[in-house]
Design a protein around this motif. Sequence first.
Motif, mmCIF file in Angstrom:
data_model
loop_
_atom_site.group_PDB
_atom_site.id
_atom_site.type_symbol
_atom_site.label_atom_id
_atom_site.label_comp_id
_atom_site.label_asym_id
_atom_site.label_seq_id
_atom_site.Cartn_x
_atom_site.Cartn_y
_atom_site.Cartn_z
ATOM 1 N N GLU A 254 -11.977 48.699 26.875
ATOM 2 C CA GLU A 254 -12.422 50.015 27.341
ATOM 3 C C GLU A 254 -11.755 51.153 26.593
ATOM 4 N N GLY A 255 -10.512 50.921 26.173
ATOM 5 C CA GLY A 255 -9.802 51.949 25.413
ATOM 6 C C GLY A 255 -10.507 52.235 24.096
ATOM 7 N N LEU A 256 -10.760 51.162 23.372
ATOM 8 C CA LEU A 256 -11.422 51.287 22.067
ATOM 9 C C LEU A 256 -12.800 51.923 22.195
ATOM 10 N N LEU A 257 -13.567 51.365 23.133
ATOM 11 C CA LEU A 257 -14.934 51.859 23.300
ATOM 12 C C LEU A 257 -14.929 53.287 23.853
ATOM 13 N N GLY A 258 -13.928 53.572 24.697
ATOM 14 C CA GLY A 258 -13.819 54.917 25.261
ATOM 15 C C GLY A 258 -13.680 55.959 24.158
ATOM 16 N N ASP A 259 -12.901 55.629 23.124
ATOM 17 C CA ASP A 259 -12.739 56.544 21.984
ATOM 18 C C ASP A 259 -14.073 56.808 21.304
ATOM 19 N N THR A 260 -14.792 55.720 21.064
ATOM 20 C CA THR A 260 -16.085 55.855 20.382
ATOM 21 C C THR A 260 -17.044 56.688 21.224
ATOM 22 N N VAL A 261 -17.077 56.397 22.524
ATOM 23 C CA VAL A 261 -17.972 57.131 23.417
ATOM 24 C C VAL A 261 -17.631 58.625 23.377
ATOM 25 N N ARG A 262 -16.355 58.925 23.436
ATOM 26 C CA ARG A 262 -15.923 60.324 23.432
ATOM 27 C C ARG A 262 -16.390 61.031 22.142
ATOM 28 N N LYS A 263 -16.173 60.350 21.016
ATOM 29 C CA LYS A 263 -16.579 60.940 19.735
ATOM 30 C C LYS A 263 -18.076 61.207 19.684
ATOM 31 N N VAL A 264 -18.845 60.240 20.128
ATOM 32 C CA VAL A 264 -20.311 60.386 20.095
ATOM 33 C C VAL A 264 -20.739 61.552 20.981
ATOM 34 N N VAL A 265 -20.141 61.626 22.159
ATOM 35 C CA VAL A 265 -20.515 62.693 23.086
ATOM 36 C C VAL A 265 -20.152 64.059 22.507
ATOM 37 N N ALA B 206 -26.580 68.352 26.430
ATOM 38 C CA ALA B 206 -27.222 69.406 27.231
ATOM 39 C C ALA B 206 -28.599 68.934 27.706
ATOM 40 N N ALA B 207 -29.344 68.306 26.784
ATOM 41 C CA ALA B 207 -30.689 67.826 27.135
ATOM 42 C C ALA B 207 -30.609 66.816 28.271
ATOM 43 N N GLY C 12 -31.780 67.115 32.469
ATOM 44 C CA GLY C 12 -32.818 66.309 33.134
ATOM 45 C C GLY C 12 -33.540 65.331 32.228
ATOM 46 N N LYS C 13 -33.219 65.315 30.912
ATOM 47 C CA LYS C 13 -33.913 64.381 30.019
ATOM 48 C C LYS C 13 -33.212 63.013 30.069
ATOM 49 N N ALA C 14 -33.625 62.211 31.062
ATOM 50 C CA ALA C 14 -32.941 60.938 31.328
ATOM 51 C C ALA C 14 -32.980 59.993 30.122
ATOM 52 N N ALA C 15 -34.066 60.090 29.321
ATOM 53 C CA ALA C 15 -34.232 59.173 28.190
ATOM 54 C C ALA C 15 -33.120 59.319 27.161
ATOM 55 N N ALA C 16 -32.468 60.484 27.164
ATOM 56 C CA ALA C 16 -31.391 60.712 26.195
ATOM 57 C C ALA C 16 -30.247 59.728 26.395
ATOM 58 N N ALA D 213 -18.792 59.575 31.152
ATOM 59 C CA ALA D 213 -18.658 60.747 30.291
ATOM 60 C C ALA D 213 -19.753 61.778 30.538
ATOM 61 N N LEU D 214 -20.996 61.290 30.708
ATOM 62 C CA LEU D 214 -22.122 62.229 30.794
ATOM 63 C C LEU D 214 -22.371 62.737 32.208
ATOM 64 N N ASP D 215 -22.126 61.850 33.183
ATOM 65 C CA ASP D 215 -22.420 62.249 34.564
ATOM 66 C C ASP D 215 -21.229 62.891 35.265
ATOM 67 N N ALA D 216 -20.091 62.988 34.508
ATOM 68 C CA ALA D 216 -18.889 63.567 35.123
ATOM 69 C C ALA D 216 -19.187 64.977 35.619
ATOM 70 N N PRO D 217 -18.572 65.339 36.752
ATOM 71 C CA PRO D 217 -18.802 66.684 37.279
ATOM 72 C C PRO D 217 -18.404 67.741 36.240
ATOM 73 N N GLN D 218 -19.231 68.761 36.072
ATOM 74 C CA GLN D 218 -18.987 69.765 35.019
ATOM 75 C C GLN D 218 -17.920 70.759 35.459
ATOM 76 N N GLU D 219 -17.094 71.131 34.473
ATOM 77 C CA GLU D 219 -16.101 72.148 34.789
ATOM 78 C C GLU D 219 -16.742 73.517 34.702
ATOM 79 N N GLY D 220 -16.124 74.401 35.366
ATOM 80 C CA GLY D 220 -16.468 75.809 35.306
ATOM 81 C C GLY D 220 -17.885 75.987 35.676
#
Length: 489
Positions: free
Chosen positions: A426-437, A445-446, A450-454, A482-489
């Motif tokens: 999870e550590g390794l993959l977490g890094d990759t996920v973070r970079k991609v995001v 943003a898409a 609401g663009k679930a297909a993204a 990463a994507l569904d995390a509650p948004q700040e601000g």
Amino acid sequence: MSLSDYESVIGLEVHCQLKTRTKAFCACPVVFGAEANSSVCPVCLGYPGVLPVINREMVSLALRVALAAGCEIAPESVFARKNYFYPDLPKGYQISQYDRPLATGGGLTVTTPEGEKFIRLTRIHLEEDAGKSMHEFPWEDVSASSSLVDLNRAGTPLIEIVSEPDLRSGDEAYEYLVKLRRLVRWVDASDGNMEEGSLRCDANVSIRRKGETTLGTKVEIKNLNSIAHVRRAIEHEAARQAESLDKGRPVVQETRLWQPDSQTTRPMRSKEEAMDYRYFPDPDLGTLVVSRDWIDEVRRSLPELPEARGASLASRHGLSPQDAALLTLSRPFADAFERAVSFHPANPKGIANWLLSEILARMSDADRQAGKIPVPAENLASLVSRIDDGTISGKIAKELLALMIDTGKTPDDLITEKGLRQVTDEGLLGDTVRKVVEANPQQVAAYRGGKAAAFGWFVGQVMKATGGKANPAVVNQLLRQALDAPQEG
Ligand code: ADP
Ligand code: ZN
Ligand code: MG
């Protein structure tokens, strides 16, 4: 009327070469592709004064097929001479069986769109093959107008398997031949190879108005060199007969030749020209006596037959009847499945899936019939076990299979050598996920808009970044975070 107002009626006569070491009535070896006239003797050359002696192995192999097809075995049967003149028939007659064949009755079950259907056999009888005439050859010192004769095949043991007129379409005839070929191979009686001539088929075809119960006039079609040709020829012939009837012309009883090039048939001989073979019992051969003991001995030596094997595979390994039936494509194929399961008993279903999809797709038609799988059963088992224990993903497994076939190496060796191990860390993959995001704010943003297909697009990007080695379940989970995390601000 149209073709669909008619019903086709088909009976097949199949000649099947038995896998004996020597010929039917002499000790000459059965050879294929050997130098012409190199496996002949006074008996198979039809010299005067010689006596034929029946080959016991020929009868045993014929009994294997007959018992497997559920036939009744005649305790006594009789060889007859079928007389005709042809250059490749040195004796002037073929030894066959006529009014007292070795076996009668029995049948094969074929699968049709309407369900299972039993096709009855009329009989199975023993006979010998003729030689081969050659009318075309590459040699310049032989006049093009001559014909040459090779008698290596003369005297080769055959059985003729005659069906009742129970088949109703080219497709059913196709299915019947596939089942029959599987059966003769399954019991080790024949190579069953149509292209090499060890299985030859004549098709008898008639048509009648739907609902009619009497048989129409039949046409016999010869020169069918593959199962696909049999289907095509039957379809073509039924259409030709329908057209003829619609024009008010009755079908003429005749023999027609299939012409593969034009995919049509042409007349060969009419009923009037039909040969009179003047059959009579061969005085050189005694009655063929098959004892109860012999029949029992052959029966005991038969392997579990395809349908029974399919049922037992299904029940012992928890497979669907459909998958189990597909695994009985040939005996070696079913054996390969069970061998693989013996190495990885935890997942028979997974092994069956791999055999029936990825592996089968990479096998030639000949390999399928021979059941020759392209990797050792042991390696297939370890491929599936490496998917099951999470070492590799299903996607990587497909690449791995290709490498296994190319190199002959084991999955474990290739996983190490090519670094194919699935990444679950999870550590390794977490890094990759973070970079991609982080690198794709617009897509983020898409998606959040609401663009679930993204979401799928992100999974794809992470997979790409890890060379397909990321564990998809872990990637999904990390992306959700990463994507569904509650948004700040
Ligand atoms: P023949 O005397 O011409 O050899 P048989 O009665 O021995 O004819 O049958 C030979 C084959 O033809 C068998 O497979 C049989 O099922 C098939 N057959 C016989 N009559 C018909 C018919 N009317 N239509 C289709 N097939 C037929
Ligand atoms: Zn011989
Ligand atoms: Mg007949």
